[in-house]
Write an enzyme that holds these catalytic residues in place. Structure first.
Site, PDB file in Angstrom:
ATOM      1  CD  GLU A 183      -2.936  -1.281   2.249  1.00 42.97           C
ATOM      2  OE1 GLU A 183      -2.831  -0.501   3.200  1.00 42.97           O
ATOM      3  OE2 GLU A 183      -3.865  -2.116   2.157  1.00 42.97           O
ATOM      4  CD  GLU A 290      -4.433  -7.991   1.235  1.00 43.95           C
ATOM      5  OE1 GLU A 290      -5.355  -7.344   1.756  1.00 43.95           O
ATOM      6  OE2 GLU A 290      -3.232  -7.670   1.312  1.00 43.95           O
TER       7      GLU A 290
HETATM    8  C1  XIL Z   1      -6.221  -6.769   7.918  1.00 41.06           C
HETATM    9  C2  XIL Z   1      -6.643  -7.969   8.748  1.00 41.06           C
HETATM   10  O1  XIL Z   1      -7.562  -8.735   8.018  1.00 41.06           O
HETATM   11  C3  XIL Z   1      -7.243  -7.504  10.033  1.00 41.06           C
HETATM   12  O2  XIL Z   1      -7.541  -8.613  10.866  1.00 41.06           O
HETATM   13  C4  XIL Z   1      -6.277  -6.558  10.733  1.00 41.06           C
HETATM   14  O3  XIL Z   1      -6.876  -6.058  11.877  1.00 41.06           O
HETATM   15  C5  XIL Z   1      -5.889  -5.415   9.835  1.00 41.06           C
HETATM   16  O4  XIL Z   1      -5.350  -5.934   8.648  1.00 41.06           O
HETATM   17  N1  XIL Z   1      -5.011  -4.984   3.339  1.00 41.06           N
HETATM   18  C6  XIL Z   1      -3.964  -5.752   3.777  1.00 41.06           C
HETATM   19  C7  XIL Z   1      -4.193  -6.706   4.906  1.00 41.06           C
HETATM   20  O5  XIL Z   1      -2.890  -5.754   3.173  1.00 41.06           O
HETATM   21  O6  XIL Z   1      -3.022  -6.920   5.638  1.00 41.06           O
HETATM   22  C8  XIL Z   1      -5.301  -6.214   5.805  1.00 41.06           C
HETATM   23  O7  XIL Z   1      -5.546  -7.214   6.781  1.00 41.06           O
HETATM   24  C9  XIL Z   1      -6.548  -5.938   4.993  1.00 41.06           C
HETATM   25  C10 XIL Z   1      -6.288  -4.857   3.992  1.00 41.06           C
END
Ligand code: XIL
Length: 395
Positions: A183, A290
Site C-alpha cells: 500500500e 486478498e
Molecule cells: C487486515 C486484517 O484482516 C485484520 O484482521 C487486521 O486487523 C488489519 O489488517 N489490506 C492488507 C491486509 O494488506 O493486511 C489487511 O488485513 C486488509 C487490507
C-alpha cells in the site's frame, strides 16, 4: 469521479491512511465472527457439499489457491478441513506483519508465524510472506529519534535494512513470495505516493531500500509490490508510476500483488484485466493476494471517514435483498476466476479469509453482516463456490 464501489474501497485497505496496527498481538482475532444461527447460504438449493471439487486441484496447474489465516484460527473446527481440502497456499492475516514480529530493534518474535509455517509445511502448502513494510502495523521503534538531527535518516534506514534482512533470512526457503512493500500508493490524485512515515523520511527511496535488502537476504524468493484498487484506472496510473520509478531506481521487483477487495458490482472485468495486462507488459508476474467480494455495493466514500457515515444498511439474512446480493456475488466471483484463468501471469489467487464465519469485513468499515468468501458460516460451499467451479451452475 469515483464510482460508489471504488470510493467505498478507498479506505477499505488502509486508504484512510492511519498508522494503527493490526490490533492482533498474537493471542486472538480482531475480526469478529458474524454471529448468525443459520448458515450464510441457502444450502438447500445448492449441490451436495460432498461433491465439491478441491479448489487447489480444480485450478492446478494454472495458479495456487490461497487463504489468509492466523495460527489461532486453526483451532476453529471449520478452518482446518477447509484449508486442507482447498488451499495449497496460506497467507498470515496478521502474524507476519512488522508489529507482531518486530518487538524492538533487532529483537523478534517469530513464535506465531513459525506455527503457521509448521502447519503449512506439514501439509504441503506454500506460505506467502505478508508484509514487510506497510504504513500500518509498523512499530514506533522504527521511527524513534529526532528527525531534525543529521544522523536520523541513516539510523532509520539501518533499522529498516536490518529488519528486512533478518526477517527474510529467518523465513528463507519457507515462503513462496514476499509482499515487500504494501500500500505505497496514494488515494489522493495530488500525489503518486502515500504520505506514510516511510515516505516522509525517505521519499520514494524506501521502496528501493526494502526491495534491495530483501533480494540480498534471499535471492530466490519472488518479491512483490502489493496494492489495492490497481483495477481502478486513476489509482492504477499512480500505482504504475510508483512501480516504474522503483524499478528504474534499481528495486528488484518480480511481481505485483493485487489485493482485490472488491464487491458484487465493482470492478468490471475489463478494469481488472487492464491491471493484469499492465503488469504483464512489464514482464512481471501477477498475484491476487486478498480477494473477497463484499455484499455492499452502495457505500458512500464517507463510510470510510471518522465517524463513518453513508454506509449501506446492514443486510438481513433470509431477505430478498440478501439473496440477491449472494447471487451478484456469485456472478462476480465467476467472472474474476474466469479472468484469472485466462492469464498465465497469475501465479496465485488468495482469498482474504477461509469462510464467512470470520472476515475482517465484519468490522470494516463498520460492524455489520458481511459474507464475502466462497464458503458460508458453516464452511459449506456457497453459490459463489459453485459458480466458480461449474460453468453450468446457475446462481
Ligand atoms: C487486515 C486484517 O484482516 C485484520 O484482521 C487486521 O486487523 C488489519 O489488517 N489490506 C492488507 C491486509 O494488506 O493486511 C489487511 O488485513 C486488509 C487490507
Amino acid at each position: 469521479m469515483l464510482t460508489a464501489g471504488a470510493a467505498s474501497l478507498l479506505a477499505a485497505c488502509g486508504g484512510a491512511g492511519g498508522a494503527s496496527g493490526t490490533g492482533n498481538g498474537g493471542g486472538g482475532s480482531s475480526s469478529s465472527s458474524s454471529s448468525t444461527s443459520s448458515s450464510s447460504s441457502s444450502v438447500a438449493d445448492l449441490p451436495d457439499p460432498a461433491t465439491a471439487p478441491a479448489l487447489k486441484t480444480h485450478f492446478a496447474p494454472k495458479f495456487k489457491i490461497g487463504m489468509s489465516v492466523d495460527p489461532w484460527r486453526l483451532e476453529d473446527p471449520l478452518v482446518k478441513p477447509t484449508l486442507l481440502k482447498h488451499a495449497n497456499s496460506l497467507t498470515a492475516e496478521s502474524v507476519m506483519k512488522a508489529e507482531p514480529i518486530g518487538v524492538s530493534a533487532a529483537v523478534y518474535n517469530f513464535t506465531e508465524a513459525d506455527k503457521l509455517i509448521a502447519f503449512a509445511q506439514a501439509n504441503g502448502m506454500e506460505v506467502r510472506g505478508h508484509a514487510l513494510v506497510w504504513h500500518r502495523a509498523a512499530p514506533s521503534w522504527f521511527f524513534a529519534g529526532d528527525p531534525s538531527q543529521p544522523g536520523y535518516k541513516a539510523t532509520v534506514q539501518a533499522r529498516l535494512e536490518t529488519y528486512v534482512t533478518d526477517v527474510v533470512t529467518h523465513f528463507k526457503g519457507k515462503v513462496s513470495a514476499w509482499d515487500v512493500v504494501n500500500e505505497a500508493v496514494s488515494d489522493d490524485p495530488s500525489s503518486n505516493y502515500r504520505n506514510s512515515q516511510w515516505y516522509q523520511i525517505f521519499g520514494p527511496e524506501y521502496l528501493v531500500i526494502a526491495f534491495k535488502a530483501a533480494r540480498a537476504a534471499d535471492p530466490a524468493v519472488p518479491l512483490i509490490l502489493n496494492e489495492y484498487m490497481t483495477e481502478q484506472p486513476e489509482k492504477r496510473a499512480r500505482f504504475l508510476a510508483v512501480l516504474d520509478a522503483a524499478i528504474a531506481a534499481g528495486a528488484p521487483i518480480d511481481g505485483v500483488g493485487h489485493q482485490l477487495h472488491i464487491n458484487s458490482n465493482w470492478p468490471s472485468v475489463p478494469d481488472v484485466r487492464a491491471a493484469l495486462q499492465a503488469v504483464e507488459a512489464r514482464g512481471l508476474v501477477n498475484h491476487i493476494t486478498e480477494l473477497d467480494v463484499s455484499l455492499y455495493t452502495t457505500d458512500a466514500a464517507t463510510c470510510y471517514g471518522s465517524p463513518p457515515t453513508g454506509c449501506q444498511a446492514a443486510l438481513v439474512q433470509g431477505t430478498p435483498a440478501y439473496a440477491n446480493a449472494l447471487k451478484s456475488q456469485a456472478l462476480q466471483y465467476r467472472a474474476m476466476f474466469s479472468l484469472f484463468s485466462e492469464h498465465a501471469s497469475v501465479k496465485s489467487v488468495t482469498m482474504w479469509g477461509v469462510a464467512d464465519n470470520h472476515t475482517w469485513l465484519s468490522n470494516d468499515p463498520v460492524p455489520r453482516l458481511n459474507h464475502p468468501l466462497l464458503f458460508d458460516t458453516d464452511a459449506k460451499p456457497k453459490s459463489a463456490f459453485w459458480a466458480v467451479v461449474d460453468p453450468a451452475f446457475v446462481p
